[in-house]
Design an enzyme around this catalytic site. Structure first.
Site, PDB file in Angstrom:
ATOM      1  N   LYS A 112      30.732  53.299  34.075  1.00 10.35           N
ATOM      2  CA  LYS A 112      30.344  54.699  33.822  1.00 10.35           C
ATOM      3  C   LYS A 112      31.389  55.668  34.351  1.00 10.35           C
ATOM      4  CE  LYS A 112      25.454  53.688  34.672  1.00 10.35           C
ATOM      5  NZ  LYS A 112      24.382  54.053  35.596  1.00 10.35           N
ATOM      6  N   HIS A 134      46.830  36.184  49.831  1.00  8.12           N
ATOM      7  CA  HIS A 134      45.613  35.361  49.794  1.00  8.12           C
ATOM      8  C   HIS A 134      45.462  34.764  51.196  1.00  8.12           C
ATOM      9  CE1 HIS A 134      42.407  32.988  48.359  1.00  8.12           C
ATOM     10  NE2 HIS A 134      42.958  32.390  47.323  1.00  8.12           N
ATOM     11  N   ARG A 142      37.960  39.767  45.662  1.00  2.00           N
ATOM     12  CA  ARG A 142      39.133  39.300  44.925  1.00  2.00           C
ATOM     13  C   ARG A 142      39.373  40.285  43.789  1.00  2.00           C
ATOM     14  NH1 ARG A 142      40.827  33.481  42.662  1.00  2.00           N
ATOM     15  NH2 ARG A 142      41.227  33.303  44.881  1.00  2.00           N
ATOM     16  N   ARG A 164      37.096  27.972  43.269  1.00  2.00           N
ATOM     17  CA  ARG A 164      37.061  27.480  44.628  1.00  2.00           C
ATOM     18  C   ARG A 164      36.806  28.563  45.669  1.00  2.00           C
ATOM     19  NH1 ARG A 164      39.701  23.875  41.827  1.00  2.00           N
ATOM     20  NH2 ARG A 164      40.363  25.742  40.750  1.00  2.00           N
ATOM     21  N   THR A 165      37.539  29.651  45.570  1.00  2.00           N
ATOM     22  CA  THR A 165      37.423  30.670  46.625  1.00  2.00           C
ATOM     23  C   THR A 165      36.025  31.275  46.580  1.00  2.00           C
ATOM     24  OG1 THR A 165      39.763  31.082  46.345  1.00  2.00           O
ATOM     25  CG2 THR A 165      38.541  32.683  47.630  1.00  2.00           C
TER      26      THR A 165
HETATM   27  C1  NCD Z   1      44.940  30.226  43.890  1.00  2.00           C
HETATM   28  C2  NCD Z   1      44.802  31.710  43.649  1.00  2.00           C
HETATM   29  O1  NCD Z   1      43.784  32.168  43.138  1.00  2.00           O
HETATM   30  O2  NCD Z   1      45.746  32.392  44.025  1.00  2.00           O
HETATM   31  N1  NCD Z   1      43.725  29.539  43.755  1.00  2.00           N
HETATM   32  C3  NCD Z   1      42.851  29.489  44.797  1.00  2.00           C
HETATM   33  O3  NCD Z   1      42.431  30.496  45.335  1.00  2.00           O
HETATM   34  N2  NCD Z   1      42.518  28.286  45.271  1.00  2.00           N
HETATM   35  C4  NCD Z   1      46.050  29.603  43.142  1.00  2.00           C
HETATM   36  C5  NCD Z   1      46.165  29.835  41.670  1.00  2.00           C
HETATM   37  O4  NCD Z   1      45.312  30.430  41.034  1.00  2.00           O
HETATM   38  O5  NCD Z   1      47.176  29.368  41.139  1.00  2.00           O
END
Ligand code: NCD
Length: 332
Positions: A93, A147, A114, A64-65
């Site tokens: 490397k 997040h 991320r 999703r993100t």
């Molecule tokens: C969450 C995350 O990655 O922290 N998911 C997301 O970004 N929608 C929640 C999760 O992974 O449980």
């Protein structure tokens, strides 16, 4: 940082946002999504950042993100590059992650990242601030830490859900699951501290209670909260139920398997206990903690959360690059 260096708009932690910013972002997001209703509107959005490029550096799994950020970039016309596996970059490397990210910054205007490493986004932002090209960093999830953009979309969803009920102020928000390692609940709790008379009920097995740093932060900000394992009692009084999954990717020794989480699973049979005006949320992905039979209930908001996430991220990109001024806000 040199005094003359203009301040770069990084998004690193939910604690950087105040109430005025959150109210503004909700209004901006509402306004931007109206452009989705016509071809002209969408073409207008596409022109807003057609001169900018984004790097999506996602070295931890994401559906999703990643997709909502990539689509958000497309909506405002931005080109995107991506790395989803550090073994395909020069990190293999022996290049340090710091050097790799500084390299990306030579080619793009923003890095959305991320990572499994807590605090890495802050470190990269600090390094870039010292370079001649201090581009913004967006934290799209940093280990079990933060997040912040999920928290923004969660606030937007709560705000929209409670629009006829006086907004988020005064509401009781119940958070359930692995509260120890869930970054979404950490970031969202931080944002809820900006609202008046909010109460958070943290519901979990004892092994998954919130960490002490979050507890101390909430105490310092004087937000009302309670920690309990009383799932059903809490369901009866909650205005929002925010479910989360067990974050077993952070297990060191399969310890999650020893925790009995079953009585914290939301089942369709629980629905009659809940307020008729309550909302059910989940950052997704879900497992057995959220019964699929609940999807049909009008209180289930998690699929809307996904779409809200895309529009919240569009709004955030326009704000970061200062083109939010080109979106006419109705009532400011
Ligand atoms: C969450 C995350 O990655 O922290 N998911 C997301 O970004 N929608 C929640 C999760 O992974 O449980």
């Amino acid at each position: 940082m040199e005094e003359s260096t203009p301040k770069t708009f990084h998004v690193l932690s939910s604690s950087q946002f105040d109430r005025a910013f959150l109210d503004y972002m909700c209004l901006l997001t509402d306004t931007i999504r109206r452009f989705d209703k016509s071809k002209e509107g969408l073409l207008y959005l596409k022109g807003l950042l057609a001169h900018r490029r984004a790097m999506l550096y996602f070295t931890q799994p994401s559906t999703r993100t990643f997709l909502s950020f990539q689509t958000a970039c497309q909506i405002v016309g931005m080109g995107t590059n991506e790395i989803r596996d550090s073994s395909t970059s020069s990190e293999r490397k022996g290049e340090s992650i710091e050097d790799s990210l500084q390299t990306f910054s030579s080619y793009v205007d923003i890095i959305i990242m991320r990572t499994p490493v807590p605090g890495l986004c802050d470190r990269i932002a600090a390094i870039l601030n010292e370079t001649h090209r201090p581009i913004p960093i967006i934290n799209a999830g940093s280990g079990p830490d933060e997040h912040p953009t999920q928290a923004l979309l969660d606030i937007y969803t709560l705000n929209r859900s409670f629009v006829k009920l006086g907004g988020i102020d005064g509401k009781t928000i119940m958070m359930v699951g692995d509260l120890k390692r869930g970054r979404t609940i950490r970031s969202l709790s931080g944002l809820l501290a900006n609202y008046r008379d909010v109460k958070i009920i943290f519901v979990s097995p004892p092994e998954f209670r919130i960490q002490d740093d979050l507890r101390q932060k909430l105490l310092a900000r004087k937000i009302r909260f309670e920690e309990t394992d009383q799932f059903e009692d809490s369901l009866r009084i909650a205005d929002a139920v925010y479910m989360t999954r067990v974050q077993d990717e952070y297990d060191k020794d399969g310890e999650s398997q020893k925790v009995d989480s079953r009585r914290f699973h939301l089942k369709a049979t629980h629905l009659p206990l809940m307020k008729s005006s309550a909302v059910i949320m989940h950052p997704l992905p879900r497992r057995e903690e959220l019964d699929i039979a609940i999807d049909q209930d009008p209180r289930a908001k998690y699929w809307r959360q996904e779409r809200n996430g895309m529009w919240t991220r569009v709004a955030l990109l326009t704000k970061i690059f200062g083109v939010d001024q080109k979106i006419v806000l109705p009532e400011l």
